[in-house]
Design an enzyme around this catalytic site. Structure first.
Site, PDB file in Angstrom:
ATOM      1  N   ARG A 540       0.820  -1.203   0.000  1.00 29.13           N
ATOM      2  CA  ARG A 540       0.000   0.000   0.000  1.00 29.13           C
ATOM      3  C   ARG A 540       0.854   1.253   0.000  1.00 29.13           C
ATOM      4  O   ARG A 540       1.921   1.292   0.640  1.00 29.13           O
ATOM      5  CB  ARG A 540      -0.871   0.019   1.249  1.00 29.13           C
ATOM      6  CG  ARG A 540      -2.236  -0.575   0.999  1.00 29.13           C
ATOM      7  CD  ARG A 540      -3.111  -0.379   2.180  1.00 29.13           C
ATOM      8  NE  ARG A 540      -2.733  -1.333   3.205  1.00 29.13           N
ATOM      9  CZ  ARG A 540      -3.558  -1.692   4.178  1.00 29.13           C
ATOM     10  NH1 ARG A 540      -4.759  -1.165   4.258  1.00 29.13           N
ATOM     11  NH2 ARG A 540      -3.158  -2.564   5.073  1.00 29.13           N
ATOM     12  N   SER A 603       8.279  -4.888   6.212  1.00 28.10           N
ATOM     13  CA  SER A 603       8.008  -5.955   7.180  1.00 28.10           C
ATOM     14  C   SER A 603       8.953  -7.141   7.038  1.00 28.10           C
ATOM     15  O   SER A 603       8.537  -8.291   6.816  1.00 28.10           O
ATOM     16  CB  SER A 603       6.564  -6.410   7.031  1.00 28.10           C
ATOM     17  OG  SER A 603       5.725  -5.286   7.055  1.00 28.10           O
ATOM     18  N   ASP A 657       6.474  -3.776  10.502  1.00 26.69           N
ATOM     19  CA  ASP A 657       5.007  -3.680  10.641  1.00 26.69           C
ATOM     20  C   ASP A 657       4.537  -3.845  12.083  1.00 26.69           C
ATOM     21  O   ASP A 657       3.544  -3.247  12.496  1.00 26.69           O
ATOM     22  CB  ASP A 657       4.289  -4.672   9.699  1.00 26.69           C
ATOM     23  CG  ASP A 657       4.750  -6.114   9.858  1.00 26.69           C
ATOM     24  OD1 ASP A 657       5.724  -6.367  10.594  1.00 26.69           O
ATOM     25  OD2 ASP A 657       4.147  -7.003   9.208  1.00 26.69           O
TER      26      ASP A 657
HETATM   27  C1  BG6 Z   1      -1.587  -4.823   7.707  1.00 29.00           C
HETATM   28  C2  BG6 Z   1      -0.469  -3.872   8.031  1.00 29.00           C
HETATM   29  O1  BG6 Z   1      -2.788  -4.345   8.231  1.00 29.00           O
HETATM   30  O2  BG6 Z   1      -1.280  -6.081   8.264  1.00 29.00           O
HETATM   31  C3  BG6 Z   1       0.817  -4.426   7.448  1.00 29.00           C
HETATM   32  O3  BG6 Z   1      -0.738  -2.595   7.518  1.00 29.00           O
HETATM   33  C4  BG6 Z   1       1.069  -5.793   7.977  1.00 29.00           C
HETATM   34  O4  BG6 Z   1       1.886  -3.571   7.752  1.00 29.00           O
HETATM   35  C5  BG6 Z   1      -0.120  -6.663   7.735  1.00 29.00           C
HETATM   36  O5  BG6 Z   1       2.222  -6.329   7.394  1.00 29.00           O
HETATM   37  C6  BG6 Z   1       0.077  -8.018   8.322  1.00 29.00           C
HETATM   38  O6  BG6 Z   1      -0.955  -8.872   7.966  1.00 29.00           O
HETATM   39  P1  BG6 Z   1      -0.977  -9.710   6.632  1.00 29.00           P
HETATM   40  O7  BG6 Z   1      -1.995 -10.737   6.916  1.00 29.00           O
HETATM   41  O8  BG6 Z   1      -1.394  -8.760   5.554  1.00 29.00           O
HETATM   42  O9  BG6 Z   1       0.377 -10.263   6.420  1.00 29.00           O
HETATM   43  C1  GLC Z   2       8.098 -11.845   9.004  1.00 32.47           C
HETATM   44  C2  GLC Z   2       9.098 -10.747   8.972  1.00 32.47           C
HETATM   45  C3  GLC Z   2       8.820  -9.765  10.071  1.00 32.47           C
HETATM   46  C4  GLC Z   2       7.393  -9.302  10.003  1.00 32.47           C
HETATM   47  C5  GLC Z   2       6.460 -10.490  10.037  1.00 32.47           C
HETATM   48  C6  GLC Z   2       5.014 -10.075   9.933  1.00 32.47           C
HETATM   49  O1  GLC Z   2       8.293 -12.576  10.141  1.00 32.47           O
HETATM   50  O2  GLC Z   2      10.388 -11.265   9.111  1.00 32.47           O
HETATM   51  O3  GLC Z   2       9.670  -8.667   9.963  1.00 32.47           O
HETATM   52  O4  GLC Z   2       7.129  -8.455  11.078  1.00 32.47           O
HETATM   53  O5  GLC Z   2       6.779 -11.337   8.985  1.00 32.47           O
HETATM   54  O6  GLC Z   2       4.733  -9.445   8.743  1.00 32.47           O
END
Ligand code: BG6
Ligand code: GLC
Ligand code: BG6
Ligand code: GLC
Length: 918
Positions: A540, A603, A657
């Site tokens: 995003r 992340s 994240d």
């Molecule tokens: C989102 C966050 O809501 O959730 C992201 O904005 C995050 O930063 C993500 O990585 C994690 O959840 P998923 O299920 O999208 O990996």
């Molecule tokens: C993976 C990444 C970590 C992140 C997590 C959730 O474990 O290594 O940095 O926070 O995924 O997205």
């Protein structure tokens, strides 16, 4: 010669007169073909009523599902015990069904009496008696040392929700033991057998009605057999119905045997027009007045009595025995079905009649004997007619279900009336053929009773049970005990400390990365910020407007796809793509050329030396772009912006994240000191005391640590709870050997674990008919959203099956149940492991602060947490159990981590500004 003719004439005349007399008297008992067709139609309607969910409660014909789904296919084998209770004789049997493809059944049996004081006494005593007989049988046959599966033929109406259960709806026929109605007969028998624990080791696997046993017995020899009929002490029928027509059982595939309990036909008044004064009188004197009205016009327990009542009435009217009645004729039950059968014998019939009547203390004339014989004929013919009408209705239903113009089928038959009455079978067959001319029916007498069939059902049940054990064994691997979870918690705690210490940090698998985020927003932040959010399900780009003092934030965002070839291409391509998306977004927002501060949620594990520097340690999850590991991702982004040479951005912060999530929630609740992601990946961050962070100078205040706990276990410390399936998932991943804890807990891998288990169960022949489809071989088919749907409690089995079918898995309803269980076991373990990890952190925080009780908020995000119906609950329960001194509040991050990244950027910007001004 003349005299002989005269005699013959005289006799014929006498016979004619007597027959006419009786015909006139019993006019009402003689049913025309139209009447039979009408009864047949009524019974068809009754069946429909009994099968409907809404109409069943008031239906008199109960149409009970039996959970017997298939007729024997010859693969049944093993040794079984069998009980046969409810017909005219009580039997205990041992049945040996032989293997190696040969259809061969050997039986040893023993009859036991059923005295009235037992069958009409107290229920507990009845079952104790049955258990005693079984114990005696096992002793005399020398079977005491072995464990046996047992099938119970129980010839009364029972409601079943599974094969090994039977709630008695009501006693019928001669039985009326107290305290049994509305209870589970299987459980009562099992309880009674406990007394013989030393002698009896049996497992009751199936309860079947005698009709079902009969059908199965006959089906073993003739696979066309799909109906079972009993015309004995009682009368009843069962048949194979299409699952799609059985409202009371979930699923619509294949067939299931329905025990019609047709004996109760007419209990709602549907047959009043054909019932006679004799039927009413008989009913009033029975054990169950008002009940089993159809049965009382048909079956062996009642036929003799009907004849007696008729004779009595005729004698009273002066139409028999010169108006004389004997006292014996007044006694209920004095004429039995075997008498009726004997009187109707072709040659000896008349002589038998005389003898029987004389035994009743009567002095019958030749004319009386002829008349009485004809009474018997009318009564037993009516019985056969009525059975034929109901059976014709069943056959028609079968034919219509199969959409056939002609039906070829076999009906399995049993019961003493059918077996010993000389004319009965012939008459029945003839009338059935007349009523359903478009059915070719074979009537097959069950030579060995219903127990052979019951053993077949038990054999199938025991195979299912063995399979169930295999499935349970697999699922057990995912069930963690309290001790195991505490073990995980303790080990996590050790790893956290390892990661924080300078000496052990380089080797630590839980990396404990300092983030340079030191405080929470204080509400004075303001301005417009850009944010990127990369690494979760969606990429995003966001514009975040923060108004100071208001704690109010406006977010505009756009989701962009990152194609797989970019995720796993070169680093330059990846960052060029990101910058392309930013350009599109700025364009879209009308912000072209604006030089905004930017916060980058990235992340993945990054080593940071300041808030705006982050060296990617290694990719995790689904990313694998080259030339990025070991590089500063902020630099890479800056270079890509430069390459594009269209706009400039001020990259102020790079955040994980988890950290963004903690900040997003911290903006609302200052108590939020933990950020948790349960999504594609698994990770957690929290505010740690500076004095504990040996890698960063200074002891004052706190700093957020990105634990990167996904790597927990990479040193083998949780190998004791990893299963072969976890190992397979790991081996098939982009980063084998890495992120072991993440691979047991996060959305990207749970579906893969499920898939590996399903493959294994299929290989073992326990699922999908043993066929591993291409689809099942496809990686990634079970996304988190599908797991979440499958496990939803609100979904009926059929819907689960539909989801699986959408995924390309052609599953039966049984398969669907197993798949759902597998998903449940895997996601439950994941939630518990998360709970254990989180408990380690909150306990650490509590101890570090020297508190008796800690009150703390955890900011959470991720599709697994958000979509899964049980995950969050189990996670919370586990934390509560493992960290009882911590009061943990879970706060869902509504706006994603982009908002938090913008807030961090705002704080960093403020500090930057202040530094500049100094
Ligand atoms: C989102 C966050 O809501 O959730 C992201 O904005 C995050 O930063 C993500 O990585 C994690 O959840 P998923 O299920 O999208 O990996
Ligand atoms: C993976 C990444 C970590 C992140 C997590 C959730 O474990 O290594 O940095 O926070 O995924 O997205
Ligand atoms: C026997 C079956 O052959 O027939 C029993 O084994 C069944 O299960 C019985 O109940 C029915 O006939 P009757 O005449 O004994 O009631
Ligand atoms: C009675 C019972 C029924 C049984 C039949 C024949 O009708 O209710 O369950 O099948 O007798 O024994």
């Amino acid at each position: 010669m003349f005299a002989v003719h005269l005699m013959a004439f005289y006799f014929t005349k006498l016979k004619e007169d007597q027959i006419k007399k009786v015909d006139r008297f019993l006019y009402h008992m003689r049913l025309s073909d139209e009447t039979l067709l009408d009864i047949m139609a009524r019974f068809q309607a009754e069946m429909q009523k009994g099968l409907g969910k809404d109409t069943n409660p008031t239906a008199s014909v109960k149409m009970l599902p039996t959970f017997v789904r298939a007729i024997p296919d010859g693969s049944e084998n093993g040794e079984f015990l069998s009980l046969d209770l409810g017909g005219s004789k009580f039997r205990v049997l041992k049945v040996q069904v032989s293997e190696e493809g040969k259809r061969n059944v050997q039986m040893e049996s023993q009859f036991y009496p059923t005295p009235n004081e037992i069958i009409r006494g107290n229920g507990t005593q009845l079952f104790e008696y049955v258990a005693d007989c079984l114990a005696d049988f096992m002793k005399t046959k020398g079977l005491k040392q072995k464990k046996f599966p047992l099938g119970l033929t129980f010839s009364f109406p029972c409601r079943q929700t599974k094969l090994e259960e039977g709630i008695l709806l009501s006693w019928t026929k001669k039985f009326k033991a107290r305290g049994v109605q509305n209870t589970d007969v299987v459980r009562s028998l099992a309880n009674a057998m406990k007394k013989h624990k030393q002698d009896i080791d049996v497992d009751i696997l199936a309860l079947v009605n005698d009709t079902v046993g009969t059908m199965m017995t006959c089906a073993y020899d003739d696979p066309y057999c799909e109906v079972g009929v009993i015309i004995g002490t009682g009368t009843n029928a069962c048949y194979m119905e299409d699952m799609s027509n059985i409202d009371l059982v979930e699923g619509d595939e294949g067939r299931m045997c329905i025990n019609t309990e047709w004996g109760a036909f007419g209990d709602d008044g549907a047959l009043e027009d054909i019932r006679t004064e004799f039927d009413r009188e008989l009913d009033l004197g029975s054990l169950n007045p008002g009940k089993q009205l159809f049965e009382k016009m048909i079956s062996g327990l009642y036929l003799g009595e009907l004849v007696r009542l008729i004779l009595l009435k005729m004698a009273k009217a002066g139409l028999l025995f010169g108006g004389e009645k004997s006292s014996a004729l007044h006694i209920k039950g004095k004429i039995e079905t075997r008498h009726v059968a004997a009187m109707e014998k072709y040659k000896e019939g008349l002589a038998n009649t005389r003898e029987i009547l004389t035994d009743l203390g009567l002095e019958p004339s030749e004319a009386d004997c002829i008349a009485v014989q004809h009474v018997c004929t009318i009564v037993s013919f009516r019985s056969a007619n009525l059975c034929a009408a109901a059976l014709a209705a069943i056959l028609t239903r079968l034919r219509e279900n199969k959409k056939l113009a002609r039906l070829r089928t076999t009906v399995g038959m049993d019961g003493t009336l059918y077996k010993i009455h000389p004319q009965y079978p012939k008459r029945l067959h003839k009338v059935v053929r007349k009523l359903v001319p478009n059915c070719d029916v074979r009537f097959l007498l069950s030579e060995s009773g219903s127990t052979k069939g019951a053993a077949m059902v038990t054999a199938v049940a025991s195979r299912v049970q063995a399979q169930r054990k295999q499935i349970d064994k697999v699922l057990a691997l995912f069930q963690l005990t309290r001790e195991q979870l505490e073990g995980v918690q303790d080990k996590m705690r050790v790893e956290l400390d390892y990661g924080l210490k300078r000496d052990t940090h380089p080797l630590a698998t839980v990396k404990m990365l300092p983030t340079y985020v030191r405080g929470m927003p204080d509400g004075t932040e303001k301005g417009k910020f850009l944010a990127l959010d990369l690494g979760g399900t969606n990429f995003r780009v966001l514009l975040v407007k923060i108004r100071s003092g208001w704690r109010s934030v406006r977010i505009y965002n756009k989701i962009f796809a990152i194609p797989l070839e970019i995720m796993q291409g070169t680093g330059e391509e990846l960052f060029d793509h990101i910058v392309q998306c930013i350009a599109d977004f700025l364009d879209y927002m009308g912000l072209k050329g604006a030089q905004l501060p930017l916060g980058f949620t990235f992340s993945f594990p990054c080593r940071q030396a300041s808030i705006d520097k982050g060296t990617l340690i290694e990719w995790t999850k689904g990313f694998k772009a080259t030339d990025c590991e070991g590089e500063d991702v902020v630099d890479m982004l800056r270079e890509a912006i430069k390459r594009r040479n269209e706009f400039d951005l001020d990259i102020v912060a790079v955040v994980n994240d988890t950290v963004g999530t903690m900040m997003t929630c911290g903006y609302e609740d200052p108590n939020c000191e933990v950020g948790l992601i349960a999504g594609t990946g698994s990770n957690m961050c929290y505010m740690e005391e500076m004095r504990n962070i040996e890698l960063v100078e200074g002891d004052e205040g706190k700093m957020c640590i990105n634990t990167e706990w996904g790597g927990f276990g990479d040193n083998g410390c949780i190998d004791d709870i990893r299963t072969q399936y976890d190992k397979e998932v790991d081996e098939g991943s982009l980063n084998p050997g890495k992120q072991r804890y993440e691979k047991m807990t996060s959305g990207m891998y749970l579906g893969e674990i499920v898939r590996q288990i399903l493959i294994d169960l299929t290989k073992q022949g326990l699922l999908f008919r043993g066929q591993i489809s291409e689809r099942l071989r496809t990686r990634g088919i079970f996304e988190t959203k599908f797991l979440s749907q499958i496990e939803s409690d609100r979904l009926a089995l059929l819907q689960v099956r539909r989801i699986l079918q959408q995924l390309g898995l052609d599953s039966t309803c049984e398969d669907s149940i197993v798949v759902k269980e597998v998903c449940g076991a895997v996601s439950r373990r994941a939630a518990q492991l998360y709970g254990a990890g989180l408990a380690a952190i909150v306990e650490k925080r509590r101890e570090d602060q020297g508190l008796e009780h800690l009150k703390i908020t955890v900011g959470v995000d991720g599709t697994l947490y958000k979509l899964h119906p049980h995950f969050s609950r189990i996670l919370q329960e586990t934390v509560k159990e493992l960290a009882p001194q911590c009061d943990v509040t879970f706060m869902l991050s509504e706006d994603g981590s982009g908002k938090g990244a913008a807030l961090i950027t705002a704080v960093a910007k403020r500090l930057q500004q202040a530094r500049k001004e100094n």
